[in-house]
Motif scaffolding. Structure first.
Motif, mmCIF file in Angstrom:
data_model
loop_
_atom_site.group_PDB
_atom_site.id
_atom_site.type_symbol
_atom_site.label_atom_id
_atom_site.label_comp_id
_atom_site.label_asym_id
_atom_site.label_seq_id
_atom_site.Cartn_x
_atom_site.Cartn_y
_atom_site.Cartn_z
ATOM 1 N N LYS A 28 0.825 -1.210 0.000
ATOM 2 C CA LYS A 28 0.000 0.000 0.000
ATOM 3 C C LYS A 28 0.860 1.262 0.000
ATOM 4 N N THR A 29 1.852 1.340 0.908
ATOM 5 C CA THR A 29 2.661 2.556 0.979
ATOM 6 C C THR A 29 3.557 2.708 -0.246
ATOM 7 N N HIS A 30 3.915 1.588 -0.875
ATOM 8 C CA HIS A 30 4.686 1.684 -2.117
ATOM 9 C C HIS A 30 3.815 2.307 -3.212
ATOM 10 N N ALA A 31 2.570 1.909 -3.301
ATOM 11 C CA ALA A 31 1.658 2.486 -4.297
ATOM 12 C C ALA A 31 1.420 3.972 -4.021
ATOM 13 N N GLU A 32 1.364 4.347 -2.757
ATOM 14 C CA GLU A 32 1.148 5.754 -2.382
ATOM 15 C C GLU A 32 2.403 6.604 -2.566
ATOM 16 N N PHE A 33 3.568 5.977 -2.551
ATOM 17 C CA PHE A 33 4.839 6.688 -2.625
ATOM 18 C C PHE A 33 4.963 7.558 -3.875
ATOM 19 N N TYR A 34 4.645 7.023 -5.033
ATOM 20 C CA TYR A 34 4.882 7.746 -6.288
ATOM 21 C C TYR A 34 4.059 9.029 -6.409
ATOM 22 N N PRO A 35 2.758 9.013 -6.142
ATOM 23 C CA PRO A 35 2.033 10.287 -6.222
ATOM 24 C C PRO A 35 2.362 11.235 -5.064
ATOM 25 N N LEU A 36 2.573 10.704 -3.861
ATOM 26 C CA LEU A 36 2.781 11.572 -2.700
ATOM 27 C C LEU A 36 4.181 12.173 -2.624
ATOM 28 N N TYR A 37 5.193 11.406 -2.944
ATOM 29 C CA TYR A 37 6.573 11.864 -2.798
ATOM 30 C C TYR A 37 7.240 12.265 -4.109
ATOM 31 N N CYS A 38 6.755 11.745 -5.226
ATOM 32 C CA CYS A 38 7.437 11.954 -6.506
ATOM 33 C C CYS A 38 6.613 12.741 -7.514
ATOM 34 N N ASP A 39 5.341 12.971 -7.221
ATOM 35 C CA ASP A 39 4.427 13.625 -8.156
ATOM 36 C C ASP A 39 4.392 12.872 -9.488
ATOM 37 N N LEU A 40 4.307 11.534 -9.367
ATOM 38 C CA LEU A 40 4.267 10.669 -10.543
ATOM 39 C C LEU A 40 3.038 9.772 -10.498
ATOM 40 N N ASP A 41 2.536 9.466 -11.663
ATOM 41 C CA ASP A 41 1.393 8.561 -11.782
ATOM 42 C C ASP A 41 1.909 7.177 -12.188
ATOM 43 N N ILE A 42 2.488 6.482 -11.215
ATOM 44 C CA ILE A 42 3.027 5.137 -11.447
ATOM 45 C C ILE A 42 2.240 4.168 -10.577
ATOM 46 N N ASP A 43 1.795 3.082 -11.191
ATOM 47 C CA ASP A 43 1.059 2.051 -10.465
ATOM 48 C C ASP A 43 1.952 0.817 -10.334
ATOM 49 N N PRO A 44 2.543 0.598 -9.145
ATOM 50 C CA PRO A 44 3.430 -0.556 -8.985
ATOM 51 C C PRO A 44 2.720 -1.892 -9.149
ATOM 52 N N TYR A 45 1.388 -1.899 -9.066
ATOM 53 C CA TYR A 45 0.644 -3.145 -9.249
ATOM 54 C C TYR A 45 0.692 -3.622 -10.705
ATOM 55 N N GLU A 46 1.161 -2.770 -11.605
ATOM 56 C CA GLU A 46 1.322 -3.166 -12.999
ATOM 57 C C GLU A 46 2.599 -3.974 -13.213
ATOM 58 N N TYR A 47 3.397 -4.100 -12.166
ATOM 59 C CA TYR A 47 4.671 -4.825 -12.243
ATOM 60 C C TYR A 47 4.566 -6.094 -11.399
ATOM 61 N N GLU A 48 5.331 -7.091 -11.778
ATOM 62 C CA GLU A 48 5.338 -8.375 -11.069
ATOM 63 C C GLU A 48 6.322 -8.346 -9.910
ATOM 64 N N GLY A 49 6.055 -9.161 -8.902
ATOM 65 C CA GLY A 49 7.031 -9.402 -7.850
ATOM 66 C C GLY A 49 6.731 -8.707 -6.547
#
Length: 92
Positions: A28-49
């Motif tokens: 959850k916090t990894h998914a929140e990291f990109y918009p909150l800390y990086c101002d990026l629209d990246i969805d880590p759930y699109e990646y495996e592992g």
């Protein structure tokens, strides 16, 4: 652009990996990291592992500008004071 060795140093020497976990990230916090800390629209759930594997895949597949935003986000999430506090707690 970050090379593989730079990414490994960021992951294993700066953020740190304990028992296979990347820092204090959860899925959850990894998914929140990109918009909150990086101002990026990246969805880590699109990646495996695992979170660690996803983080590494995202960094490797990103362009230099996106990598820079992620690194700035890591420095915001994990400032030096974070590590100083961890050191103090380990000494007790």
């Amino acid at each position: 652009m970050l090379t593989g060795i730079h990414i490994q140093k960021l992951v294993y020497k700066y953020i740190e990996v304990h028992s296979g976990y990347l820092g204090d990230f959860s899925y959850k916090t990894h998914a929140e990291f990109y918009p909150l800390y990086c101002d990026l629209d990246i969805d880590p759930y699109e990646y495996e592992g695992t979170t660690k594997e996803r983080f590494i895949s995202i960094l490797k597949s990103s362009n230099a500008s996106t990598q820079a935003k992620i690194i700035r986000g890591i420095f915001e999430k994990y400032p030096l004071s974070y590590f100083e506090q961890k050191t103090i707690l380990r000494r007790k």
